[in-house]
Design an enzyme around this catalytic site. Structure first.
Site, PDB file in Angstrom:
ATOM      1  N   SER A 172     -55.316  75.754 -32.727  1.00 26.48           N
ATOM      2  CA  SER A 172     -54.960  74.689 -33.286  1.00 26.48           C
ATOM      3  C   SER A 172     -55.517  74.630 -34.847  1.00 26.48           C
ATOM      4  CB  SER A 172     -55.034  73.642 -32.125  1.00 26.48           C
ATOM      5  OG  SER A 172     -54.952  72.037 -33.250  1.00 26.48           O
ATOM      6  N   SER A 173     -54.865  74.011 -35.648  1.00 26.48           N
ATOM      7  CA  SER A 173     -55.460  73.770 -37.227  1.00 26.48           C
ATOM      8  C   SER A 173     -56.412  72.585 -36.725  1.00 26.48           C
ATOM      9  CB  SER A 173     -54.752  72.972 -38.286  1.00 26.48           C
ATOM     10  OG  SER A 173     -54.804  72.279 -37.525  1.00 26.48           O
ATOM     11  N   CYS A 174     -57.165  71.981 -35.408  1.00 32.64           N
ATOM     12  CA  CYS A 174     -58.025  70.735 -34.937  1.00 32.64           C
ATOM     13  C   CYS A 174     -59.193  71.116 -35.098  1.00 32.64           C
ATOM     14  CB  CYS A 174     -57.989  69.889 -34.528  1.00 32.64           C
ATOM     15  SG  CYS A 174     -56.876  70.404 -32.478  1.00 32.64           S
ATOM     16  N   TYR A 203     -61.808  68.687 -27.076  1.00 29.54           N
ATOM     17  CA  TYR A 203     -60.553  70.222 -27.044  1.00 29.54           C
ATOM     18  C   TYR A 203     -60.682  71.388 -27.538  1.00 29.54           C
ATOM     19  CZ  TYR A 203     -55.680  71.733 -28.383  1.00 29.54           C
ATOM     20  OH  TYR A 203     -54.626  72.616 -28.301  1.00 29.54           O
ATOM     21  N   LYS A 218     -61.028  75.018 -27.205  1.00 33.34           N
ATOM     22  CA  LYS A 218     -59.653  76.250 -28.150  1.00 33.34           C
ATOM     23  C   LYS A 218     -61.134  77.294 -29.053  1.00 33.34           C
ATOM     24  CE  LYS A 218     -55.733  75.433 -27.673  1.00 33.34           C
ATOM     25  NZ  LYS A 218     -55.002  76.005 -26.416  1.00 33.34           N
ATOM     26  N   HIS A 257     -47.791  62.872 -30.071  1.00 34.42           N
ATOM     27  CA  HIS A 257     -48.879  63.822 -31.501  1.00 34.42           C
ATOM     28  C   HIS A 257     -47.296  62.854 -32.035  1.00 34.42           C
ATOM     29  CE1 HIS A 257     -50.487  67.238 -30.231  1.00 34.42           C
ATOM     30  NE2 HIS A 257     -50.880  66.441 -30.966  1.00 34.42           N
TER      31      HIS A 257
HETATM   32  P1  GDP Z   1     -53.650  64.644 -35.352  1.00 33.16           P
HETATM   33  O1  GDP Z   1     -52.948  65.616 -35.728  1.00 33.16           O
HETATM   34  O2  GDP Z   1     -54.253  65.681 -34.223  1.00 33.16           O
HETATM   35  O3  GDP Z   1     -54.383  63.343 -35.878  1.00 33.16           O
HETATM   36  O4  GDP Z   1     -53.098  63.826 -34.259  1.00 33.16           O
HETATM   37  P2  GDP Z   1     -51.301  63.062 -34.179  1.00 33.16           P
HETATM   38  O5  GDP Z   1     -50.330  63.740 -34.351  1.00 33.16           O
HETATM   39  O6  GDP Z   1     -51.272  61.958 -32.439  1.00 33.16           O
HETATM   40  O7  GDP Z   1     -52.256  61.799 -35.370  1.00 33.16           O
HETATM   41  C1  GDP Z   1     -51.972  62.252 -36.956  1.00 33.16           C
HETATM   42  C2  GDP Z   1     -51.889  61.254 -37.084  1.00 33.16           C
HETATM   43  O8  GDP Z   1     -50.628  60.144 -37.141  1.00 33.16           O
HETATM   44  C3  GDP Z   1     -53.736  60.223 -37.190  1.00 33.16           C
HETATM   45  O9  GDP Z   1     -54.035  60.320 -38.171  1.00 33.16           O
HETATM   46  C4  GDP Z   1     -52.336  58.461 -36.265  1.00 33.16           C
HETATM   47  O10 GDP Z   1     -53.523  58.174 -36.374  1.00 33.16           O
HETATM   48  C5  GDP Z   1     -51.274  59.157 -37.225  1.00 33.16           C
HETATM   49  N1  GDP Z   1     -50.201  58.271 -36.482  1.00 33.16           N
HETATM   50  C6  GDP Z   1     -49.154  57.213 -37.264  1.00 33.16           C
HETATM   51  N2  GDP Z   1     -48.608  56.615 -35.833  1.00 33.16           N
HETATM   52  C7  GDP Z   1     -49.015  57.406 -34.889  1.00 33.16           C
HETATM   53  C8  GDP Z   1     -48.381  57.082 -33.875  1.00 33.16           C
HETATM   54  O11 GDP Z   1     -47.445  56.535 -33.468  1.00 33.16           O
HETATM   55  N3  GDP Z   1     -48.430  58.272 -32.893  1.00 33.16           N
HETATM   56  C9  GDP Z   1     -49.767  59.499 -33.035  1.00 33.16           C
HETATM   57  N4  GDP Z   1     -50.147  59.909 -31.775  1.00 33.16           N
HETATM   58  N5  GDP Z   1     -50.580  59.215 -34.045  1.00 33.16           N
HETATM   59  C10 GDP Z   1     -49.992  58.440 -35.619  1.00 33.16           C
END
Ligand code: GDP
Length: 314
Positions: A113-115, A142, A146, A185
């Site tokens: 994963s890119s994370c 996590y 990975k 996500h």
């Molecule tokens: P990440 O890519 O590992 O950070 O995972 P996420 O997909 O959960 O979050 C991506 C970004 O979207 C982060 O900056 C979150 O704070 C933002 N975000 C905004 N609204 C939401 C929401 O409703 N759910 C999630 N999961 N992330 C959100």
């Protein structure tokens, strides 16, 4: 009568076939032909159970194993359940990757994963950036699991001459996504939030809207994985993405317009932003000859159609 024997199908185990990436690659291999796809539900085979997983792999004699099984979740789930994320992923990876080696499986494709890349690093992120800096704290447990999987694949390749390698997708979305607002996500979460809101009522989006993320539709991920499987020169660690990203604000506005919501967006600054940016350098992948096909606006429309058909209650 031809004397040539028909080519034997490649027997492949897709671990995690009910998930977002696993279901896409299983669908794609079935459609492609030439692959005998084997799957197991969690009830049939618990991948956390080492003895059961090793016995299954030893008995089946696979030509290829795809490790798309993982404990996954968005920024909130990773922060709330860090111990589950690190322990379950370490166990699943060790059971499947080492078990495949013990069972003499010649090739294995692991999903990273890119994370797992450092929080502060050059953008777009090349594969060489791995372990060149500190991890993003919201998903470090996590990421550590990975990274262990990546090194396990590399070490088996080095020590035993097998083809065990890793593809690194960005934020993936598509059919069978998780739309639970606590664990999902951002992309599926926002589809659901905008869909469920009354058209002119506010929708709350987390963080500042400034972080940048790269998104890839799961059908493109599956297409790329098949491409990599069929190109033996693909090895080690390979970023699988578009090489471009959007801000969470741009993402929210695109989803809002696809769903047809016209109310205001409210930003909840009490929620974390996570990585400031996660855009991958896809020079290696493009050099091998693969490019994505589904652009983000088109992919969001597909994902919204799927959500309405399979998940939405109204
Ligand atoms: P990440 O890519 O590992 O950070 O995972 P996420 O997909 O959960 O979050 C991506 C970004 O979207 C982060 O900056 C979150 O704070 C933002 N975000 C905004 N609204 C939401 C929401 O409703 N759910 C999630 N999961 N992330 C959100």
């Amino acid at each position: 009568m031809s004397t040539r024997a028909p080519k034997k199908a490649t027997k492949v185990f897709v671990a995690g076939h009910r998930g977002l990436v696993g279901s896409a690659i299983a669908r794609r291999l079935e459609y492609e032909g030439g692959y005998e796809v084997v799957t197991r539900t969690r009830q049939e085979l618990d991948l956390l159970d080492q003895a059961a997983t090793h016995a299954f792999l030893a008995e089946q004699k696979f030509d290829l194993v795809i490790v798309a099984a993982a404990k996954v979740g968005g920024i909130r789930a990773n922060s709330e359940y860090p111990a589950d994320f690190i322990s379950q992923n370490l166990a699943i990876e060790s059971n499947l990757i080492w078990g495949s080696h013990l069972a003499d499986v010649p090739a294995l494709l692991f999903l990273g994963s890119s994370c797992v890349y450092p929080r502060e690093t050059a953008q777009p992120i090349p594969e060489e950036a791995l372990l060149s800096g500190k991890l993003e704290p919201t998903n470090a447990p996590y990421a550590v699991a990975k990274i262990a999987g990546i090194y396990l694949c590399d070490s088996i390749t080095k020590q035993f001459g097998r083809r065990y390698f890793t593809a690194m997708p960005p934020n993936v979305y598509g059919p069978n996504d998780n739309f639970d607002l606590k664990t999902s996500h951002v992309l599926p979460a926002l589809i659901r939030k905008f869909h469920e809101a009354l058209p002119d009522r506010p929708v709350t989006v987390w963080g500042s809207g400034k972080p940048k993320r790269e998104f890839l539709h799961s059908d493109d991920v599956a297409d790329a994985l098949l491409f990599l499987i069929e190109h033996p020169e693909a090895s080690g660690l390979i970023n699988v993405g578009t090489g471009t990203s959007v801000t969470i604000r741009q993402l929210a506005e695109t989803i809002q317009s696809v769903v047809g919501h016209t109310g205001p967006i409210e930003w909840d600054s009490s929620m974390p932003d996570g990585f400031p940016e996660k855009t991958m350098d896809v020079t290696k992948l493009h050099g091998l000859g693969w490019r994505h096909r589904i652009e983000l606006d088109q992919g969001i429309q597909l994902a919204y159609d799927w959500y309405r058909e399979h998940v939405a209650e109204r």
